[in-house]
Scaffold this motif. Structure first.
Motif, PDB file in Angstrom:
ATOM      1  N   ALA A 596       0.851  -1.213   0.036  1.00 55.31           N
ATOM      2  CA  ALA A 596      -0.021  -0.019  -0.227  1.00 55.31           C
ATOM      3  C   ALA A 596       0.773   1.219   0.060  1.00 55.31           C
ATOM      4  CB  ALA A 596      -0.793   0.018   1.055  1.00 55.31           C
ATOM      5  N   LYS A 597       1.968   1.339   0.728  1.00 60.06           N
ATOM      6  CA  LYS A 597       2.871   2.294   0.770  1.00 60.06           C
ATOM      7  C   LYS A 597       3.304   2.676  -0.683  1.00 60.06           C
ATOM      8  CE  LYS A 597       4.173   2.881   5.555  1.00 60.06           C
ATOM      9  NZ  LYS A 597       5.267   2.531   6.580  1.00 60.06           N
ATOM     10  N   ALA A 598       3.826   1.685  -1.227  1.00 57.44           N
ATOM     11  CA  ALA A 598       4.559   1.784  -2.412  1.00 57.44           C
ATOM     12  C   ALA A 598       3.591   2.524  -3.277  1.00 57.44           C
ATOM     13  CB  ALA A 598       4.907   0.586  -3.048  1.00 57.44           C
ATOM     14  N   VAL A 599       2.202   2.156  -3.405  1.00 52.43           N
ATOM     15  CA  VAL A 599       1.107   2.798  -4.254  1.00 52.43           C
ATOM     16  C   VAL A 599       0.998   4.277  -3.683  1.00 52.43           C
ATOM     17  CG1 VAL A 599      -1.132   2.819  -5.038  1.00 52.43           C
ATOM     18  CG2 VAL A 599       0.087   0.819  -4.757  1.00 52.43           C
ATOM     19  N   GLN A 600       0.923   4.492  -2.407  1.00 54.02           N
ATOM     20  CA  GLN A 600       0.801   5.588  -2.017  1.00 54.02           C
ATOM     21  C   GLN A 600       1.894   6.679  -2.228  1.00 54.02           C
ATOM     22  OE1 GLN A 600       0.887   6.136   2.476  1.00 54.02           O
ATOM     23  NE2 GLN A 600      -0.928   7.496   2.301  1.00 54.02           N
ATOM     24  N   ALA A 601       3.279   6.185  -2.420  1.00 52.58           N
ATOM     25  CA  ALA A 601       4.246   7.025  -2.806  1.00 52.58           C
ATOM     26  C   ALA A 601       3.926   7.728  -4.064  1.00 52.58           C
ATOM     27  CB  ALA A 601       5.610   6.465  -2.899  1.00 52.58           C
ATOM     28  N   LYS A 604       1.163  10.633  -3.413  1.00 50.32           N
ATOM     29  CA  LYS A 604       1.864  11.728  -2.837  1.00 50.32           C
ATOM     30  C   LYS A 604       2.632  12.631  -3.747  1.00 50.32           C
ATOM     31  CE  LYS A 604       2.468   9.967   1.915  1.00 50.32           C
ATOM     32  NZ  LYS A 604       3.378   9.346   3.058  1.00 50.32           N
ATOM     33  N   ALA A 605       3.352  11.847  -4.707  1.00 48.60           N
ATOM     34  CA  ALA A 605       3.944  12.692  -5.934  1.00 48.60           C
ATOM     35  C   ALA A 605       3.034  13.519  -6.739  1.00 48.60           C
ATOM     36  CB  ALA A 605       4.888  11.826  -6.526  1.00 48.60           C
ATOM     37  N   ARG A 606       1.895  12.778  -7.094  1.00 45.54           N
ATOM     38  CA  ARG A 606       0.720  13.546  -7.758  1.00 45.54           C
ATOM     39  C   ARG A 606       0.400  14.485  -7.118  1.00 45.54           C
ATOM     40  NH1 ARG A 606      -4.410  14.095  -8.806  1.00 45.54           N
ATOM     41  NH2 ARG A 606      -4.882  13.207  -6.684  1.00 45.54           N
ATOM     42  N   MET A 607       0.115  14.398  -5.725  1.00 49.52           N
ATOM     43  CA  MET A 607      -0.466  15.590  -4.955  1.00 49.52           C
ATOM     44  C   MET A 607       0.415  16.656  -4.856  1.00 49.52           C
ATOM     45  SD  MET A 607      -2.840  13.490  -2.116  1.00 49.52           S
ATOM     46  CE  MET A 607      -3.282  15.039  -1.377  1.00 49.52           C
ATOM     47  N   ASN A 608       1.624  16.247  -4.741  1.00 47.66           N
ATOM     48  CA  ASN A 608       2.593  17.585  -4.667  1.00 47.66           C
ATOM     49  C   ASN A 608       3.072  18.349  -5.980  1.00 47.66           C
ATOM     50  OD1 ASN A 608       2.836  17.411  -1.812  1.00 47.66           O
ATOM     51  ND2 ASN A 608       4.482  15.635  -1.945  1.00 47.66           N
ATOM     52  N   GLY A 609       2.336  17.634  -7.075  1.00 47.31           N
ATOM     53  CA  GLY A 609       2.515  18.350  -8.355  1.00 47.31           C
ATOM     54  C   GLY A 609       3.476  17.517  -9.269  1.00 47.31           C
ATOM     55  N   ALA A 610       4.187  16.553  -8.681  1.00 53.57           N
ATOM     56  CA  ALA A 610       5.156  15.658  -9.732  1.00 53.57           C
ATOM     57  C   ALA A 610       4.592  14.782 -10.242  1.00 53.57           C
ATOM     58  CB  ALA A 610       6.030  15.158  -8.712  1.00 53.57           C
ATOM     59  N   ASP A 611       5.183  14.244 -11.580  1.00 56.47           N
ATOM     60  CA  ASP A 611       4.687  13.143 -12.315  1.00 56.47           C
ATOM     61  C   ASP A 611       4.883  11.832 -11.545  1.00 56.47           C
ATOM     62  OD1 ASP A 611       4.045  11.462 -14.237  1.00 56.47           O
ATOM     63  OD2 ASP A 611       5.425  12.179 -15.893  1.00 56.47           O
ATOM     64  N   PRO A 612       3.337  11.243 -11.331  1.00 53.78           N
ATOM     65  CA  PRO A 612       3.567   9.946 -10.511  1.00 53.78           C
ATOM     66  C   PRO A 612       4.354   8.642 -11.418  1.00 53.78           C
ATOM     67  CG  PRO A 612       1.412  10.279 -11.254  1.00 53.78           C
ATOM     68  CD  PRO A 612       2.150  11.627 -11.546  1.00 53.78           C
ATOM     69  N   CYS A 613       4.117   9.094 -12.842  1.00 52.76           N
ATOM     70  CA  CYS A 613       5.006   7.953 -13.338  1.00 52.76           C
ATOM     71  C   CYS A 613       6.270   8.017 -13.370  1.00 52.76           C
ATOM     72  CB  CYS A 613       4.495   8.300 -15.042  1.00 52.76           C
ATOM     73  SG  CYS A 613       2.889   7.846 -15.414  1.00 52.76           S
ATOM     74  N   GLU A 614       6.884   9.009 -12.955  1.00 50.84           N
ATOM     75  CA  GLU A 614       8.336   9.199 -12.583  1.00 50.84           C
ATOM     76  C   GLU A 614       8.730   8.484 -11.053  1.00 50.84           C
ATOM     77  OE1 GLU A 614      10.815  10.148 -14.659  1.00 50.84           O
ATOM     78  OE2 GLU A 614       9.255  10.399 -16.117  1.00 50.84           O
ATOM     79  N   GLU A 621       3.610   2.194 -16.204  1.00 54.94           N
ATOM     80  CA  GLU A 621       3.367   1.245 -17.314  1.00 54.94           C
ATOM     81  C   GLU A 621       1.588   1.100 -17.356  1.00 54.94           C
ATOM     82  OE1 GLU A 621       3.695  -3.794 -17.958  1.00 54.94           O
ATOM     83  OE2 GLU A 621       4.869  -2.718 -16.642  1.00 54.94           O
ATOM     84  N   ALA A 622       1.157   1.292 -16.181  1.00 57.08           N
ATOM     85  CA  ALA A 622      -0.354   1.261 -15.928  1.00 57.08           C
ATOM     86  C   ALA A 622      -1.044   2.272 -16.762  1.00 57.08           C
ATOM     87  CB  ALA A 622      -0.765   1.168 -14.477  1.00 57.08           C
ATOM     88  N   MET A 623      -0.303   3.621 -16.481  1.00 57.00           N
ATOM     89  CA  MET A 623      -0.929   4.767 -17.286  1.00 57.00           C
ATOM     90  C   MET A 623      -0.863   4.663 -18.713  1.00 57.00           C
ATOM     91  SD  MET A 623      -2.654   6.722 -15.223  1.00 57.00           S
ATOM     92  CE  MET A 623      -2.816   8.178 -16.222  1.00 57.00           C
ATOM     93  N   LYS A 624       0.332   3.843 -19.122  1.00 58.08           N
ATOM     94  CA  LYS A 624       0.510   3.953 -20.393  1.00 58.08           C
ATOM     95  C   LYS A 624      -0.864   3.192 -21.276  1.00 58.08           C
ATOM     96  CE  LYS A 624       3.663   2.163 -24.050  1.00 58.08           C
ATOM     97  NZ  LYS A 624       5.063   1.433 -24.175  1.00 58.08           N
ATOM     98  N   ALA A 625      -1.141   1.955 -20.408  1.00 55.78           N
ATOM     99  CA  ALA A 625      -2.229   1.227 -21.114  1.00 55.78           C
ATOM    100  C   ALA A 625      -3.477   2.142 -20.937  1.00 55.78           C
ATOM    101  CB  ALA A 625      -2.512   0.126 -20.228  1.00 55.78           C
ATOM    102  N   ASN A 637      -6.664  14.568 -13.131  1.00 56.72           N
ATOM    103  CA  ASN A 637      -7.728  14.165 -13.036  1.00 56.72           C
ATOM    104  C   ASN A 637      -7.816  12.502 -12.599  1.00 56.72           C
ATOM    105  OD1 ASN A 637      -7.256  12.678 -15.251  1.00 56.72           O
ATOM    106  ND2 ASN A 637      -8.190  14.178 -16.524  1.00 56.72           N
ATOM    107  N   THR A 638      -6.782  11.808 -12.251  1.00 61.02           N
ATOM    108  CA  THR A 638      -6.746  10.694 -12.005  1.00 61.02           C
ATOM    109  C   THR A 638      -5.928  10.358 -10.643  1.00 61.02           C
ATOM    110  OG1 THR A 638      -6.759   9.798 -14.465  1.00 61.02           O
ATOM    111  CG2 THR A 638      -5.968   8.233 -12.895  1.00 61.02           C
ATOM    112  N   GLY A 639      -6.519  10.053  -9.594  1.00 60.72           N
ATOM    113  CA  GLY A 639      -6.080   9.685  -8.373  1.00 60.72           C
ATOM    114  C   GLY A 639      -5.279   8.249  -8.464  1.00 60.72           C
ATOM    115  N   ILE A 640      -4.570   8.108  -7.563  1.00 61.01           N
ATOM    116  CA  ILE A 640      -3.840   6.718  -7.622  1.00 61.01           C
ATOM    117  C   ILE A 640      -3.942   6.443  -6.334  1.00 61.01           C
ATOM    118  CG2 ILE A 640      -1.562   5.467  -7.751  1.00 61.01           C
ATOM    119  CD1 ILE A 640      -0.966   8.032 -10.035  1.00 61.01           C
ATOM    120  N   GLY A 641      -4.312   5.065  -6.041  1.00 60.46           N
ATOM    121  CA  GLY A 641      -4.512   4.517  -4.757  1.00 60.46           C
ATOM    122  C   GLY A 641      -4.511   2.803  -4.660  1.00 60.46           C
ATOM    123  N   SER A 642      -4.934   2.423  -3.657  1.00 53.69           N
ATOM    124  CA  SER A 642      -4.889   0.784  -3.434  1.00 53.69           C
ATOM    125  C   SER A 642      -6.177   0.273  -3.360  1.00 53.69           C
ATOM    126  CB  SER A 642      -3.885   0.449  -2.285  1.00 53.69           C
ATOM    127  OG  SER A 642      -4.160   1.226  -1.065  1.00 53.69           O
TER     128      SER A 642
END
Length: 763
Positions: A596-601, A604-614, A621-625, A637-642
């Motif tokens: 869960a923490k790995a997903v949350q990282a 957290k990057a997304r909420m801080n304005g960074a690119d979660p894919c980085e 890979e999931a967002m590419k699909a 517009n896409t939240g990331i969670g577990s």
């Protein structure tokens, strides 16, 4: 012993049942001269009348309930008050009692338990509440003695909030539901069904309330006969039961997964209120002349035998006679159930408890809101009078449910008779019920007059290779077993003259120790915080789309809240949301927190304005699909969670932390075939988590899969029942999720991200 009717039924004059089958109209006409109106008969249940009196919606189909009183204990009140404070709390609007009966042993984690107690005391002063210090009373006994009233409604943040035997409809819910009451909001439910629990006959000598309760639980749990309904106790058998006996049955109704309970009241309940100096709280409750019930559980009290609920659920019931007569098959069945419940994490057997063809237990406990009543302990003392529990491994501990009960046991000599046997008397403490007191040795077997026997609830830890187990029994049969040095014995085998001493309530004990503000708030009081008491972390509103990773997959038939967030010593950390979250699913799926923490990282990057894919190659890979078909989906517009999957999660405790711990670790949803209790589903919603349902036995996804749910915010806004989701790693394989019924407020709470955000937004 217990019979379930296939249809609803009409109750005539409180005694005569007429089943609502094909011949019902003819029988009713012959009996009454006419066929009564069913809608009117539905209104004649006690439950309907009490709910109607507390409903503020104007509709008896969609209820908005305001409770008369609230109660919490020291595992829950810190989080509740912290949530309410963050949402604008200024004063407790109704009487709110803060008891301290769970984290009473201030020996785990340094000062943190007593810090919570001081937080509670200062909050009671500041906001106008009542504070019951540790060791004075378990939460439900104090409520019976000092809060209950005929026709009243009480909401408590403990699942065993049940005072129906005293004419009080009480419900146990997660903390956020109490927060709503503290903020002058309502408890919103559909009008529940009402099941008549028709008692007839009289219990055999030696049969106690736990025996009756287990017989009922064994008959109704698995089939969901009373699930989320009100159990209404009626029939001629009620009159033959003492107030204590009724209370002992009533508190265990929680284990049926019912919503609440209510009983007819009479002179014995009137006497209870008189003894406790509150005679004004009594009034006679009974169904109307013709009342309609959605189902009937018929209980022949005279045929109930001493019962035992073998590990690992209160519904795994047998008569003690059956266990002793068929040890080989019963123990084999228990071991098979253990393989499912424990997942093969440890070796488990009870066959080593059989000596010379007899089954021996290692520990007996009579405790808490179910077992610690005056009558239970007095009867146990009569059985043990002049005996010895022996000087071998077997132990017996007795916890009176309140200090007034303890005092009376001292005065009438019952305490002395118990102590002379080698038993130990302890103070009012819920520890043995949730794994924080009297933990048995590894591979030991404990018999307890308490409320639950879930895996690990007695304190063992699978992750450390430790396993003990608990069976539930009545105090009388526990005492009979203790007389025989641990040999499993039904109380009906004992020739005992039960003394049945009169109970005298000493109110000065509470007057000397309990802080009662009388409802007067003192805003000048500074709340006393300890270093473990932390605020809730910030939680994001629901995004347009969700990308969810399945981080745990549980296929047990039912998953308890104890398995979602363990009880026991972890309870000391419940004032620290992030600290407690470290224990989430630790005894069921130890890898969960890390996943869960790995997903949350990435979130957290997304909420801080960074690119979660980085931040995560998996997310990339999931967002590419996802973008191959949903090009508009992006980090804005896409939240990331577990999310987790469980067949039927949420049986057992009302603890909100079963949901909130998932939330603070980045959980956005649960996916289930069904939810075991209304209260667990409510906890998910109040923490901004989507209570998804999926139909069918086979799953389209598996643990580790990423699931994309497009347009989820719009779906919630538009009150859609079904949404389409996609498994990203399988060529965007499509499947369907259901949201189930949600009130407008529940939808807004999910949209805002949690109850705290919802109240902040509404200021």
């Amino acid at each position: 012993m217990v019979t379930l009717w296939k249809h609803g039924a009409y109750l005539i004059d409180g005694t005569e049942l007429i089943e609502d089958d094909i011949n019902c109209a003819a029988r009713l006409s012959a009996r009454l001269g006419k066929c009564p109106d069913k809608k009117e008969a539905v209104r004649n249940t006690m439950a309907y009348g009490i709910l109607e009196a507390h409903n503020t919606s104007g509709s008896m189909e969609k209820l908005k309930i305001k409770f008369d009183k609230l109660t919490s204990h020291d595992i829950t009140f810190v989080g509740i008050i912290q949530t309410a404070r963050a949402s604008g709390l200024e004063k407790f609007p109704v009487p709110y009692v803060l008891t301290n009966c769970h984290n009473s042993l201030c020996a785990v984690g340094g000062t943190i338990n007593e810090d919570d107690h001081m937080f509670g005391l200062t909050c009671a002063k500041k906001y106008g509440g009542v504070y019951v210090p540790p060791h004075q009373a378990v939460i439900h006994q104090f409520a019976r003695e000092m809060l209950a009233g005929c026709g009243r409604m009480i909401l408590g943040s403990d699942s065993h909030t049940r005072y129906g035997a005293l004419g009080t409809m009480a419900m146990g819910e997660g903390g956020p539901e109490l927060v709503k009451q503290l903020l002058d909001k309502t408890y919103d439910i559909n009008m529940p069904g009402v099941i008549g629990i028709y008692l007839e006959g009289k219990p055999e000598k030696g049969v106690g309330p736990q025996d009756v309760a287990l017989a009922i639980i064994g008959a109704v749990f698995a089939n969901g006969y009373v699930n989320n309904k009100v159990m209404e106790f009626i029939g001629p058998g009620v009159a033959g039961l003492s107030a204590d006996f009724r209370i002992g049955v009533d508190v265990m109704t929680t284990e049926t997964t019912c919503l609440s309970s209510i009983w007819t009241t009479d002179d014995k309940i009137k006497e209870f209120y008189e003894i406790h100096g509150r005679s004004e709280e009594f009034k006679e409750l009974a169904p109307g002349k013709v009342a309609y019930y959605d189902g009937i559980v018929k209980v022949d009290l005279s045929s109930v035998k001493p019962m035992i609920a073998m590990p690992f659920h209160p519904s795994n019931t047998y008569t003690i006679e059956e266990v002793n007569a068929d040890l080989t098959d019963v123990l084999a069945d228990v071991e098979e159930r253990a393989r499912v419940s424990l997942g093969g994490a440890v070796d488990f057997t009870l066959k080593d408890k059989v000596k010379n063809g007899k089954f021996y237990v290692d520990q007996g406990i009579i405790a808490g809101c179910a077992g610690g009543g005056f009558e239970n302990i007095c009867d146990a003392a009569d059985i043990l009078d002049g005996a010895s529990i022996g000087n071998d491994a077997f132990t017996l501990s007795v916890y009176p449910a309140s200090m007034p009960i303890y005092m009376e046991l001292i005065k009438n000599g019952a305490a002395a008779r118990l102590l002379q046997t080698g038993a130990v008397m302890k103070t009012a403490f819920c520890g043995p019920c949730f794994g924080a007191g009297d933990t048995p040795a590894n591979q030991a077997f404990s018999i307890r007059h308490s409320t639950r026997n879930f895996p690990n609830r007695e304190g063992s830890k699978l992750q450390s290779g430790q396993i003990a187990s608990v069976a539930l029994m009545d105090a009388r049969s526990i005492a009979a077993t203790a007389v025989n040095k641990g040999r499993l014995t039904p109380a009906t085998d004992m020739d005992v003259n039960y003394s049945k001493p009169k109970y005298f309530f000493d109110k000065e004990i509470y007057e000397n120790r309990v802080f009662d503000s009388k409802g007067i708030a003192d805003p000048s009081v500074e709340i006393q915080f300890g270093p473990n008491i932390k605020d809730w972390p910030a939680m994001a509103a629901l995004t347009d789309n969700l990308l969810l990773k399945v981080v745990s997959e549980i296929h047990d038939p039912v998953t308890t809240t104890d398995e979602l967030i363990p009880s026991g010593e972890t309870s000391s950390y419940r004032s620290n949301p992030l600290g407690l979250a470290e224990f989430t699913l630790s005894r069921k799926d130890p890898e969960y927190v890390g996943r869960a923490k790995a997903v949350q990282a990435a979130e957290k990057a997304r909420m801080n304005g960074a690119d979660p894919c980085e931040a995560s190659a998996e997310v990339k890979e999931a967002m590419k699909a996802v973008r191959s078909e949903f090009k508009e989906a992006d980090q804005n517009n896409t939240g990331i969670g577990s999310t987790i999957f469980a067949v039927k999660p949420g049986d057992g405790s009302a603890r909100e932390q079963a949901a909130s711990c998932q939330k603070v670790l980045g959980g956005w949803a649960n996916i289930a075939n069904g939810y075991a209790t209304k209260r667990y589903r409510s906890n998910l919603i109040n923490w901004g988590m989507l209570p998804f349902l999926i139909e069918g036995e086979g799953l389209p996804f598996q643990n580790g899969d990423w699931i994309f749910v497009p347009g989820i915010r719009e779906a919630v806004l538009q009150k859609k029942d079904r949404v389409t989701a996609y498994i990203t790693g399988r060529g965007m394989k499509e499947f369907e999720l259901k949201l189930g019924e949600l009130t407008d407020d529940e939808r807004q709470i999910i949209l805002d991200g949690c109850l705290i955000n919802y109240y902040r937004a509404s200021k």
